[in-house]
Design a protein around this motif. Structure first.
Motif, PDB file in Angstrom:
ATOM      1  N   LEU A  94       0.830  -1.205   0.000  1.00 61.34           N
ATOM      2  CA  LEU A  94       0.000   0.000   0.000  1.00 61.34           C
ATOM      3  C   LEU A  94       0.863   1.254   0.000  1.00 61.34           C
ATOM      4  O   LEU A  94       0.576   2.225  -0.708  1.00 61.34           O
ATOM      5  N   LEU A  95       1.923   1.247   0.785  1.00 59.45           N
ATOM      6  CA  LEU A  95       2.827   2.401   0.829  1.00 59.45           C
ATOM      7  C   LEU A  95       3.526   2.612  -0.512  1.00 59.45           C
ATOM      8  O   LEU A  95       3.834   3.739  -0.888  1.00 59.45           O
ATOM      9  N   ASP A  96       3.771   1.525  -1.252  1.00 62.07           N
ATOM     10  CA  ASP A  96       4.448   1.610  -2.545  1.00 62.07           C
ATOM     11  C   ASP A  96       3.502   1.924  -3.705  1.00 62.07           C
ATOM     12  O   ASP A  96       3.958   2.147  -4.828  1.00 62.07           O
ATOM     13  N   ALA A  97       2.199   1.933  -3.459  1.00 62.34           N
ATOM     14  CA  ALA A  97       1.225   2.162  -4.543  1.00 62.34           C
ATOM     15  C   ALA A  97       1.351   3.586  -5.077  1.00 62.34           C
ATOM     16  O   ALA A  97       1.432   4.546  -4.308  1.00 62.34           O
ATOM     17  N   PRO A  98       1.360   3.740  -6.399  1.00 59.58           N
ATOM     18  CA  PRO A  98       1.511   5.079  -6.986  1.00 59.58           C
ATOM     19  C   PRO A  98       0.264   5.941  -6.792  1.00 59.58           C
ATOM     20  O   PRO A  98      -0.852   5.431  -6.763  1.00 59.58           O
ATOM     21  N   ASP A  99       0.486   7.249  -6.675  1.00 59.14           N
ATOM     22  CA  ASP A  99      -0.628   8.191  -6.531  1.00 59.14           C
ATOM     23  C   ASP A  99      -1.148   8.675  -7.879  1.00 59.14           C
ATOM     24  O   ASP A  99      -2.236   9.236  -7.952  1.00 59.14           O
ATOM     25  N   ASP A 100      -0.375   8.458  -8.941  1.00 57.81           N
ATOM     26  CA  ASP A 100      -0.748   9.015 -10.240  1.00 57.81           C
ATOM     27  C   ASP A 100      -1.397   8.019 -11.193  1.00 57.81           C
ATOM     28  O   ASP A 100      -1.709   8.375 -12.323  1.00 57.81           O
ATOM     29  N   GLN A 101      -1.624   6.788 -10.748  1.00 57.31           N
ATOM     30  CA  GLN A 101      -2.307   5.819 -11.601  1.00 57.31           C
ATOM     31  C   GLN A 101      -3.023   4.782 -10.734  1.00 57.31           C
ATOM     32  O   GLN A 101      -2.599   4.499  -9.629  1.00 57.31           O
ATOM     33  N   PRO A 102      -4.121   4.237 -11.247  1.00 58.17           N
ATOM     34  CA  PRO A 102      -4.884   3.281 -10.439  1.00 58.17           C
ATOM     35  C   PRO A 102      -4.212   1.915 -10.377  1.00 58.17           C
ATOM     36  O   PRO A 102      -3.481   1.524 -11.291  1.00 58.17           O
ATOM     37  N   VAL A 103      -4.443   1.225  -9.269  1.00 54.83           N
ATOM     38  CA  VAL A 103      -3.955  -0.133  -9.060  1.00 54.83           C
ATOM     39  C   VAL A 103      -5.093  -0.980  -8.503  1.00 54.83           C
ATOM     40  O   VAL A 103      -6.048  -0.455  -7.924  1.00 54.83           O
TER      41      VAL A 103
END
Length: 184
Positions: free
Chosen positions: A57-66
């Motif tokens: 979760l901490l590594d999930a990007p803010d600029d694209q959906p996952v």
């Protein structure tokens, strides 16, 4: 005589192509998951899974959906799950009672996610009718969703969320596996 020979060769060639097509794996098997997996690994404790999920979760990007597996701290009614997931861009599937995920459509005009959850629970209940004394599920234990890291981190702070685990941004729907998470 030449026509008969050509016709016989054409029939043999067509039969050969049909045999090859019959044994081709692409025509028989669904495409397997490509290695990505959400949920607990075999023998993994809930504590170890929670720590691993937090790192993703901490590594999930803010600029694209996952894609992410959102596990609730306890089973939620369709209304409660709809309210908790109201800010999420897309809810792809729901999980009830450690079963495989049930794919979900987006709500149609005049509906919300609670209506979609309830309709799917009703469909599951109808499919269990007449089997015997099988309890009909009424609560949702988890959901597979898609949104950006910032939204998912905010969601993870909510009281009714036990864990949120994300996949890499290049993961594609239908190409990853999901193992439900058992809450102790």
């Amino acid at each position: 005589m030449i026509r008969r020979s050509l016709a016989a060769l054409a029939v043999v060639g067509l039969l050969g192509l049909l045999v090859l097509a019959f044994f081709d794996d692409a025509t028989h098997r669904p495409v397997p998951p490509q290695g990505d997996m959400l949920g607990t690994e075999s023998g993994e404790s809930f504590q170890a899974y929670s720590e691993r999920a937090e790192k993703t979760l901490l590594d999930a990007p803010d600029d694209q959906p996952v894609y992410a597996l959102v596990t609730f701290s306890e089973g939620l009614t369709p209304e409660e799950a709809g309210e908790v997931l109201a800010s999420i861009e897309r809810v792809n599937a729901m999980i009830v009672q450690m079963a495989a995920p049930f794919p979900l459509p987006e709500p149609i005009a005049g509906e919300d996610r609670a209506d979609v959850f309830q309709r799917e629970l009703d469909r599951i209940g109808a499919s269990l009718a007449g089997i015997g004394n099988v309890p009909t599920p009424e609560l949702i234990d988890a959901a597979v969703v898609r949104d950006n890291g910032e939204v998912l981190r905010t969601l993870s702070e909510r009281e009714r969320i036990a864990t949120v685990e994300t996949l890499p941004a290049d993961a594609a729907w239908g190409r990853f596996g999901v193992r439900p998470v058992e809450i102790p």
